[in-house]
Design a protein around this motif. Sequence first.
Motif, PDB file in Angstrom:
ATOM      1  N   GLU A   1     -21.783  -8.867   6.943  1.00 26.07           N
ATOM      2  CA  GLU A   1     -21.738 -10.225   6.418  1.00 26.07           C
ATOM      3  C   GLU A   1     -21.540 -11.225   7.565  1.00 26.07           C
ATOM      4  N   GLY A   2     -22.409 -12.241   7.611  1.00 31.28           N
ATOM      5  CA  GLY A   2     -22.318 -13.260   8.652  1.00 31.28           C
ATOM      6  C   GLY A   2     -23.112 -12.935   9.898  1.00 31.28           C
ATOM      7  N   GLU A   3     -23.691 -11.720   9.984  1.00 31.32           N
ATOM      8  CA  GLU A   3     -24.474 -11.326  11.149  1.00 31.32           C
ATOM      9  C   GLU A   3     -25.958 -11.442  10.842  1.00 31.32           C
ATOM     10  N   LYS A   4     -26.726 -11.981  11.807  1.00 29.19           N
ATOM     11  CA  LYS A   4     -28.165 -12.121  11.633  1.00 29.19           C
ATOM     12  C   LYS A   4     -28.894 -10.810  11.889  1.00 29.19           C
ATOM     13  N   GLU A   5     -28.363  -9.995  12.797  1.00 25.61           N
ATOM     14  CA  GLU A   5     -29.010  -8.742  13.166  1.00 25.61           C
ATOM     15  C   GLU A   5     -28.152  -7.555  12.746  1.00 25.61           C
ATOM     16  N   ILE A   6     -28.796  -6.408  12.606  1.00 22.28           N
ATOM     17  CA  ILE A   6     -28.066  -5.164  12.354  1.00 22.28           C
ATOM     18  C   ILE A   6     -27.478  -4.680  13.673  1.00 22.28           C
ATOM     19  N   LEU A   7     -26.160  -4.560  13.731  1.00 24.54           N
ATOM     20  CA  LEU A   7     -25.512  -4.118  14.954  1.00 24.54           C
ATOM     21  C   LEU A   7     -25.529  -2.598  15.043  1.00 24.54           C
ATOM     22  N   PRO A   8     -25.793  -2.045  16.236  1.00 18.26           N
ATOM     23  CA  PRO A   8     -25.734  -0.584  16.388  1.00 18.26           C
ATOM     24  C   PRO A   8     -24.308  -0.089  16.247  1.00 18.26           C
ATOM     25  N   LEU A   9     -24.168   1.182  15.922  1.00 19.33           N
ATOM     26  CA  LEU A   9     -22.836   1.755  15.737  1.00 19.33           C
ATOM     27  C   LEU A   9     -21.942   1.547  16.953  1.00 19.33           C
ATOM     28  N   SER A  10     -22.535   1.570  18.151  1.00 23.80           N
ATOM     29  CA  SER A  10     -21.753   1.442  19.386  1.00 23.80           C
ATOM     30  C   SER A  10     -21.097   0.079  19.542  1.00 23.80           C
ATOM     31  N   GLN A  11     -21.556  -0.928  18.795  1.00 23.58           N
ATOM     32  CA  GLN A  11     -21.001  -2.274  18.901  1.00 23.58           C
ATOM     33  C   GLN A  11     -20.071  -2.644  17.749  1.00 23.58           C
ATOM     34  N   LEU A  12     -19.830  -1.714  16.837  1.00 21.28           N
ATOM     35  CA  LEU A  12     -18.987  -2.003  15.685  1.00 21.28           C
ATOM     36  C   LEU A  12     -17.512  -1.757  15.991  1.00 21.28           C
ATOM     37  N   SER A  13     -16.656  -2.475  15.294  1.00 20.39           N
ATOM     38  CA  SER A  13     -15.218  -2.283  15.416  1.00 20.39           C
ATOM     39  C   SER A  13     -14.822  -0.983  14.714  1.00 20.39           C
ATOM     40  N   LEU A  14     -13.614  -0.497  14.997  1.00 16.68           N
ATOM     41  CA  LEU A  14     -13.135   0.721  14.343  1.00 16.68           C
ATOM     42  C   LEU A  14     -13.069   0.531  12.831  1.00 16.68           C
ATOM     43  N   LYS A  15     -12.719  -0.683  12.405  1.00 17.72           N
ATOM     44  CA  LYS A  15     -12.636  -0.982  10.977  1.00 17.72           C
ATOM     45  C   LYS A  15     -14.001  -0.818  10.303  1.00 17.72           C
ATOM     46  N   HIS A  16     -15.034  -1.376  10.936  1.00 15.17           N
ATOM     47  CA  HIS A  16     -16.369  -1.278  10.354  1.00 15.17           C
ATOM     48  C   HIS A  16     -16.913   0.152  10.428  1.00 15.17           C
ATOM     49  N   LEU A  17     -16.605   0.845  11.511  1.00 13.22           N
ATOM     50  CA  LEU A  17     -17.021   2.246  11.626  1.00 13.22           C
ATOM     51  C   LEU A  17     -16.401   3.084  10.514  1.00 13.22           C
ATOM     52  N   GLN A  18     -15.108   2.857  10.259  1.00 16.07           N
ATOM     53  CA  GLN A  18     -14.424   3.593   9.194  1.00 16.07           C
ATOM     54  C   GLN A  18     -15.052   3.288   7.837  1.00 16.07           C
ATOM     55  N   ASN A  19     -15.409   2.017   7.643  1.00 17.24           N
ATOM     56  CA  ASN A  19     -16.038   1.624   6.377  1.00 17.24           C
ATOM     57  C   ASN A  19     -17.382   2.327   6.195  1.00 17.24           C
ATOM     58  N   HIS A  20     -18.193   2.373   7.270  1.00 13.08           N
ATOM     59  CA  HIS A  20     -19.485   3.062   7.194  1.00 13.08           C
ATOM     60  C   HIS A  20     -19.281   4.551   6.915  1.00 13.08           C
ATOM     61  N   TYR A  21     -18.264   5.137   7.565  1.00 18.61           N
ATOM     62  CA  TYR A  21     -18.007   6.562   7.367  1.00 18.61           C
ATOM     63  C   TYR A  21     -17.562   6.841   5.928  1.00 18.61           C
ATOM     64  N   ASP A  22     -16.712   5.974   5.400  1.00 14.18           N
ATOM     65  CA  ASP A  22     -16.234   6.158   4.026  1.00 14.18           C
ATOM     66  C   ASP A  22     -17.376   6.058   3.017  1.00 14.18           C
ATOM     67  N   HIS A  23     -18.430   5.318   3.374  1.00 19.70           N
ATOM     68  CA  HIS A  23     -19.585   5.146   2.484  1.00 19.70           C
ATOM     69  C   HIS A  23     -20.795   5.974   2.952  1.00 19.70           C
ATOM     70  N   ARG A  24     -20.512   7.059   3.640  1.00 20.70           N
ATOM     71  CA  ARG A  24     -21.587   7.917   4.136  1.00 20.70           C
ATOM     72  C   ARG A  24     -22.393   8.487   2.964  1.00 20.70           C
ATOM     73  N   ILE A  25     -23.639   8.830   3.259  1.00 17.14           N
ATOM     74  CA  ILE A  25     -24.568   9.308   2.229  1.00 17.14           C
ATOM     75  C   ILE A  25     -24.743  10.814   2.372  1.00 17.14           C
ATOM     76  N   ASN A  26     -24.467  11.531   1.322  1.00 14.95           N
ATOM     77  CA  ASN A  26     -24.697  12.976   1.330  1.00 14.95           C
ATOM     78  C   ASN A  26     -26.189  13.252   1.152  1.00 14.95           C
ATOM     79  N   LEU A  27     -26.765  13.975   2.092  1.00 10.75           N
ATOM     80  CA  LEU A  27     -28.200  14.252   2.073  1.00 10.75           C
ATOM     81  C   LEU A  27     -28.483  15.523   1.273  1.00 10.75           C
TER      82      LEU A  27
END
Length: 210
Positions: free
Chosen positions: A26-52
Amino acid sequence: MLAVISHLLENKKDIPVSLVCSKRLEGEKEILPLSQLSLKHLQNHYDHRINLNLDDLEMAALIWQLYNGDNPQKLKALIKTKTNFEYLSSCVRAHLERFPNSITGLNALERNILKLVEKNNITSIGHLVGYTLEYQGYFGLGDMQIKRMLDHLHIFLDVKEDKVSLSKEGKEALNGTRNFYRELKNDECLGGVKKYDFLYDSDSHKILKL
């Protein structure tokens, strides 16, 4: 990622595989790569991971096989296939656009570099590398790959002490008034084929074998 999934499917079929995917914040124009995300956002992405599921894994393995095959046109048929890989269709389309355009001889990213030079005040090659890294879309290249690409495009650039502009050839290429296939041709490979053994037709979006 496709290579890793293909390896897991072939060698470790009984383990669960999930996808942690970076999305536009939210508030970002571009999709940031994982390497540029904060620990908070990384944790959020991990918590919402997709089971393949198995279909996802088999589709990833198939695309990896076709990527390394001798007919990149076969990938085009998979662009509209629905999977749990949100950006896979866009990445396959971007891969096909890495082949030289049938009209200019430049691929999509090479043409985009010339557009960046035309529209911006670029002061040095290093400056251009930074712009290209930021505005490369789905290609995911690193700075050394961009530098090698710029070396390949030297005839299109007029480099002075404090200014990088388009040469006469650069303007012709960007305007589509001249085909530079012969000047650019080399033995570079994309997946399992040589880049300059194929052409990308921007009207039909087909890959043509020479």
